[in-house]
Design a protein around this motif. Structure first.
Motif, mmCIF file in Angstrom:
data_model
loop_
_atom_site.group_PDB
_atom_site.id
_atom_site.type_symbol
_atom_site.label_atom_id
_atom_site.label_comp_id
_atom_site.label_asym_id
_atom_site.label_seq_id
_atom_site.Cartn_x
_atom_site.Cartn_y
_atom_site.Cartn_z
ATOM 1 N N THR A 1 0.839 -1.200 0.000
ATOM 2 C CA THR A 1 0.000 0.000 0.000
ATOM 3 C C THR A 1 0.871 1.246 0.000
ATOM 4 N N GLY A 2 0.255 2.355 -0.388
ATOM 5 C CA GLY A 2 0.947 3.633 -0.354
ATOM 6 C C GLY A 2 2.193 3.660 -1.211
ATOM 7 N N ALA A 3 3.265 4.196 -0.634
ATOM 8 C CA ALA A 3 4.522 4.305 -1.366
ATOM 9 C C ALA A 3 5.140 2.946 -1.656
ATOM 10 N N GLN A 4 4.736 1.926 -0.893
ATOM 11 C CA GLN A 4 5.284 0.578 -1.070
ATOM 12 C C GLN A 4 4.461 -0.268 -2.046
ATOM 13 N N GLU A 5 3.431 0.314 -2.648
ATOM 14 C CA GLU A 5 2.569 -0.456 -3.541
ATOM 15 C C GLU A 5 3.311 -0.832 -4.833
#
Length: 289
Positions: free
Chosen positions: A15-19
């Motif tokens: 999710t988010g920046a790690q998606e």
């Protein structure tokens, strides 16, 4: 209505920046009784696509339907032959197939189940190893057990995730023919994931490339207009086989080169000084006392 439908399928992890978006805008329709092959590069998301179709994973967005109904979880209707063997190590070859057949056909009598198990084990030439456990088998033999187990469950759709890659050439060719015989006899819908273009042309009605990821999507389809049954030996001299093979390989090479060029970006490294590990170690020693 298509037998299997994938409409604008997206699949991401994190999710988010790690998606990380693995699959993007996957659109595919397979008709009942059709044999489709998807070819692609390693790491392009082929196994993720198989997991979505089989119901082992859930799509992040989009609609995925089998016989007009959303796919929610696994089903005996869709039989899967995986890359790995997924055998129960404490069971024999016979028992590994038996347990799957018993689960699929709970109302069949023991004699009927026994006939089904032995028929498919004989088909993959494993009758002499019927009482052996997985640790006593070679990798190729384990894969043949996995193939027999899936086929013995008589699924409405057969999904194959590079199932023959670990086999020797002779066994691989024999199993290709056996899978085709079952498909032609019962007209089971089939989806083959492979990195072998020749295998795809020999077995399938259509070949569709899966472009390199991340954000992998399907490329243009190549229709195989070669009459069935197909003769492996005769294919080498078939002008249609040569044309399709060259077109697919040229397309994959072009896409591979474009992907490589896009990856060869230059980056400016930050101007930093290396840390003095000797000073850091000495400081920690002083603090500890």
């Amino acid at each position: 209505m298509a037998y299997l439908e994938l409409n604008n399928i997206q699949k991401s992890y994190g999710t988010g920046a790690q998606e990380l978006q693995v699959l993007k805008n996957i659109n595919l329709e397979i008709n009942e009784g059709e044999f489709v092959a998807i070819v692609g590069f390693s790491g392009s998301g082929k196994t993720t696509l198989v997991n979505l179709i089989s119901g082992l994973q859930k799509e992040s967005s989009g609609a995925l339907r089998f016989k007009g109904k959303p796919i929610n979880g696994t089903s005996h209707e869709r039989g899967i032959i995986f890359q790995n063997y997924s055998l129960l190590p404490w069971l024999t070859v016979y028992q590994n197939v038996w347990i799957a057949v018993k689960e699929t056909f709970p109302k069949k009598k023991k004699k009927e189940l026994d006939e089904v198990v032995r028929y498919y084990l004989d088909m993959v030439s494993l009758t002499p190893a019927i009482n052996k456990r997985p640790k006593e088998l070679s990798g190729g033999m384990k894969q043949r057990v996995a193939v027999a187990r899936t086929l013995a469950m008589d699924p409405e759709m057969i999904i194959m995730d590079e199932p023959l890659g670990a086999l020797d050439a002779l066994t691989r060719g024999n199993l290709q023919d056996e899978i085709l015989k079952i498909w032609e006899k019962n007209k089971r819908t089939a989806l083959l994931i492979t990195n072998d273009v020749d295998e795809g042309i020999y077995m399938a009605d259509r070949i569709i490339p899966l472009l390199p990821g991340p954000k992998a999507t399907l490329g243009p389809e190549f229709k195989i207009d070669i009459p069935r049954p197909r003769d492996k030996t005769a294919l080498n001299d078939n002008p249609e086989f040569k044309r399709i093979r060259n077109e697919i390989i040229e397309f994959l090479m072009q896409i591979g080169n474009e992907n490589t060029n896009q990856s060869n970006n230059s980056y400016t490294l930050p101007d930093v000084e290396p840390k003095d590990l000797r000073w850091d170690f000495q400081s920690k020693l002083k603090l500890s006392y």
